[in-house]
Enzyme design. Structure first.
Site, PDB file in Angstrom:
ATOM      1  N   PHE A  67       0.583  -1.540   0.499  1.00  0.00           N
ATOM      2  CA  PHE A  67      -0.167  -0.411  -0.141  1.00  0.00           C
ATOM      3  C   PHE A  67       0.890   1.216  -0.330  1.00  0.00           C
ATOM      4  O   PHE A  67       2.233   1.384   0.507  1.00  0.00           O
ATOM      5  CB  PHE A  67      -1.057  -0.072   1.449  1.00  0.00           C
ATOM      6  N   ASP A  68       0.232   2.239  -1.031  1.00  0.00           N
ATOM      7  CA  ASP A  68       1.175   3.883  -1.055  1.00  0.00           C
ATOM      8  C   ASP A  68       0.356   4.451   0.759  1.00  0.00           C
ATOM      9  O   ASP A  68      -0.720   3.513   1.195  1.00  0.00           O
ATOM     10  CB  ASP A  68       0.663   4.519  -1.720  1.00  0.00           C
ATOM     11  N   LYS A  69       0.402   4.883   1.411  1.00  0.00           N
ATOM     12  CA  LYS A  69      -0.146   6.404   2.486  1.00  0.00           C
ATOM     13  C   LYS A  69      -1.140   6.834   2.592  1.00  0.00           C
ATOM     14  O   LYS A  69      -2.552   6.199   2.363  1.00  0.00           O
ATOM     15  CB  LYS A  69       1.059   6.129   3.560  1.00  0.00           C
TER      16      LYS A  69
END
Length: 629
Positions: free
Chosen positions: A308-310
């Protein structure tokens, strides 16, 4: 001719059924000649569409199910088994009719989407309101939508305010309030309110039109299993003919050989996988999840690692300026004004947050920016008025050989540990101040991650360009296995490659813009929400139309359920064929009963696939949002 026969298939089926009934009644009244005449007529009439399709298949050198049935019917007529030939042809047509009707239901999600497409638009032309077909709307047209009306094209609101039902696009049934400057999408509906909008995308370029196109293409695409079964049936069908000849050669029983031929038809085997695929993709579309084809569905079900990107993915993507700390002879408002002016050239969400923060404080940021340069992954350099500004992260300050005091560093770390992203702003070569920005974790993030773990994901990783303190805080609150901070887009790509090399099947979820390279590198690329719609429609394997992580959980669960359903159908089809063949060899299954069971098996796999249309993993209550960067 073939088209006419196809159109009359329902009438032919009904007619042959009536003739069989009349024939049986004649037999019961003792008139055997009339019984035979009606049964032969029923066979001939019902054979027309079957023989025509068999002929079409032969022309392209293919062995179809219709060819097998045709051979069986000719054989039954030859040995004067008129009851068998009539019943077999009728059951085949009737089963085909039921299959078509049931298959239509599996495609109902696509039909519902098409039916939702707007047909007209009310545009303002020469100061007058005119209703025109949606195909005639052009980019730049001013459009009016009142309560109960559908948004005809994609665009932005110029004036007004309304509650919009966006379920057709996002799958989210709760209406959203939208006002001036916000995006609206074709196919959505104004539940309450009034808006005037500017058309930005029309015709096939609208999000809704692309959705329909993608779902159509996806439902026509095939999984590896389907492709294998197609190749298998290409070998299996002629093999059945050969085996039937061997049975006849060994037993000299033509009736047995014909029965063997009918019951071995691979109908359920051939249709089982495609109908699961269509139903699964249809369910996704109905719930705002676009899965780009059967192969994607199959690959997605094998994913064991999620990356995941944040910001904008695990967090809401609506960060705000929470604090401005000054370290020079300048006041906070002036620093924010200059920084926002410089950030006008940036598309990065943090830069845009500074711009938004200045506008919220009603600070005038209009003016020319000279020598503007975006330093990828770090920040910007620009000349604003008579000053040179460098605005970005700590690494950018190091690249610029900017001196940072111990006090400033300590303050930055304190803010980061509290869950903020800290932006360093330097003016004319000296650090002027720190701008703190904070976001919130999505309310559904924890539940979504918990659900995908339950469904078999072994590892969850977060990759972010943000500072290590904020990354650690998010990872801890969401129970993420591993996180890596201060990464450039190319660093994320390398990490995804590393996971794949280690044998993991990787899904990467991001906003579809900054993370596009990593999304493209992963085995499955997922993009979510409005921010990445344009790019994600083209590049991602799975598009989540709403800004909700629970859609991701639904998509993953759905992929597992679809492939499981496909395997169930394949197993059921093979098992039924095996049992029927054993029944033929032991003389307990006959031609008519064999055809009846065969058609029932086809319906069984279709009905099993239809369960996917109502698939919906239970949604649990979510935790309140947590403030993080």
């Amino acid at each position: 001719m073939m088209a006419v026969i196809h159109k009359l298939k329902n009438q032919i089926t009904a007619g042959s059924g009536m003739l069989i009934v009349i024939g049986f009644l004649s037999g019961l009244l003792g008139n055997e000649q009339m019984e035979e005449a009606f049964l032969i007529t029923a066979t001939v009439i019902a054979s027309i569409p079957i023989f025509s399709k068999a002929y079409q298949a032969l022309r392209i050198k293919a062995f179809s199910i219709e060819l097998l049935v045709s051979i069986a019917v000719i054989g039954a007529m030859f040995i004067q088994e008129y009851t068998e030939s009539a019943v077999v042809t009728f059951l085949f047509l009737f089963g085909d009719l039921l299959e078509s009707r049931t298959l239509e239901k599996t495609r109902s999600s696509l039909k519902e989407l098409v039916d939702m497409a707007p047909q007209e638009a009310v545009v303002i032309q020469d100061g007058q309101q005119r209703t025109i077909p949606v195909e005639e709307v052009e980019v730049g047209d001013r459009i009016i939508i009142r309560s109960g009306g559908k948004v005809p094209v994609d665009g932005r609101i110029l004036s007004g305010k309304a509650l919009l039902n966006e379920s057709a696009v996002t799958g989210e049934s709760v209406p959203r309030s939208k006002t001036v400057h916000e995006k609206v999408f074709s196919g959505t509906m104004v539940d309450n309110g009034y808006i005037e909008m500017m058309a930005e995308k029309v015709g096939d370029d609208t999000t809704f039109a692309k959705m329909i196109e993608l779902v159509e293409e996806a439902q026509e695409s095939k999984t590896k299993t389907e492709k294998y079964l197609d190749r298998f049936s290409g070998i299996y069908t002629p093999a059945v003919v050969l085996l039937s000849l061997i049975v006849f050669a060994l037993t000299r029983d033509l009736h047995l050989a014909i029965t063997f031929l009918v019951v071995a038809c691979p109908g359920a085997l051939v249709i089982g996988a495609p109908v699961s695929n269509v139903a699964g993709i249809g369910n996704g579309a109905k719930n705002g999840v676009l899965v780009k084809g059967g192969e994607v569905m199959e690959r997605f079900a094998k994913v064991d690692t999620f990356v995941f990107d944040k910001t904008g993915t695990l967090t809401k993507g609506n960060p705000e300026v929470t604090d401005i700390k000054i370290f020079a002879q300048i006041d906070a408002e002036e620093l924010l004004r200059l920084a926002a002016r410089a950030e006008m050239i940036s598309e990065h969400h943090l830069g845009q947050t500074i711009v938004k923060g200045a506008k919220a404080r009603k600070i005038n940021i209009n003016g020319e920016v000279k020598n503007g340069e975006v330093v990828k992954g770090h920040g910007i350099r620009a000349d604003v008025e008579d000053h040179t500004l460098v605005v970005g992260n700590r690494k950018l300050m190091e690249l610029e050989n900017m001196s940072i005091s111990k006090e400033a560093l300590e303050y930055a770390v304190t803010r980061e540990k509290a869950g903020n992203t800290v932006i360093f702003a330097a003016i004319d070569g000296k650090l002027a101040g720190l701008i703190s920005i904070a976001d919130q974790i999505r309310e559904d993030a924890l539940n979504a991650l918990t659900e995908i773990r339950k469904n078999g994901v072994k590892k969850i990783v977060m990759l972010t360009g943000d500072n290590p303190h904020s990354a650690k805080l998010v990872a801890k609150q969401l129970g993420i296995d591993e996180y890596h901070a201060e990464l450039l887009p190319e660093d994320k790509v390398e990490y995804v490659k590393k996971l794949k090399t280690a044998g993991h099947v990787v899904a990467m979820a991001g906003d579809g813009i900054n993370d596009a390279p990593a999304i493209a590198t992963a085995d499955i690329g997922l993009a979510m929400g409005e921010s990445g719609t344009d790019i994600s429609m083209e590049t991602a394997d799975v598009v989540l139309m709403a800004d909700q992580l629970m859609q991701l959980s639904h998509a993953y669960s759905l992929s597992k359920a679809t492939i499981r359903n496909m395997k169930q159908n394949t197993f059921a089809a093979l098992s039924i064929v095996f049992v029927l063949l054993m029944g033929v060899l032991f003389n307990t299954v006959h031609l008519a009963s064999g055809m009846l069971i065969h058609e029932a098996s086809v319906l069984l796999v279709i009905l099993n696939a239809m369960r996917l249309m109502k698939f919906n993993p239970k949604n649990e209550t979510v935790e309140p949002g947590l403030q993080v960067a």
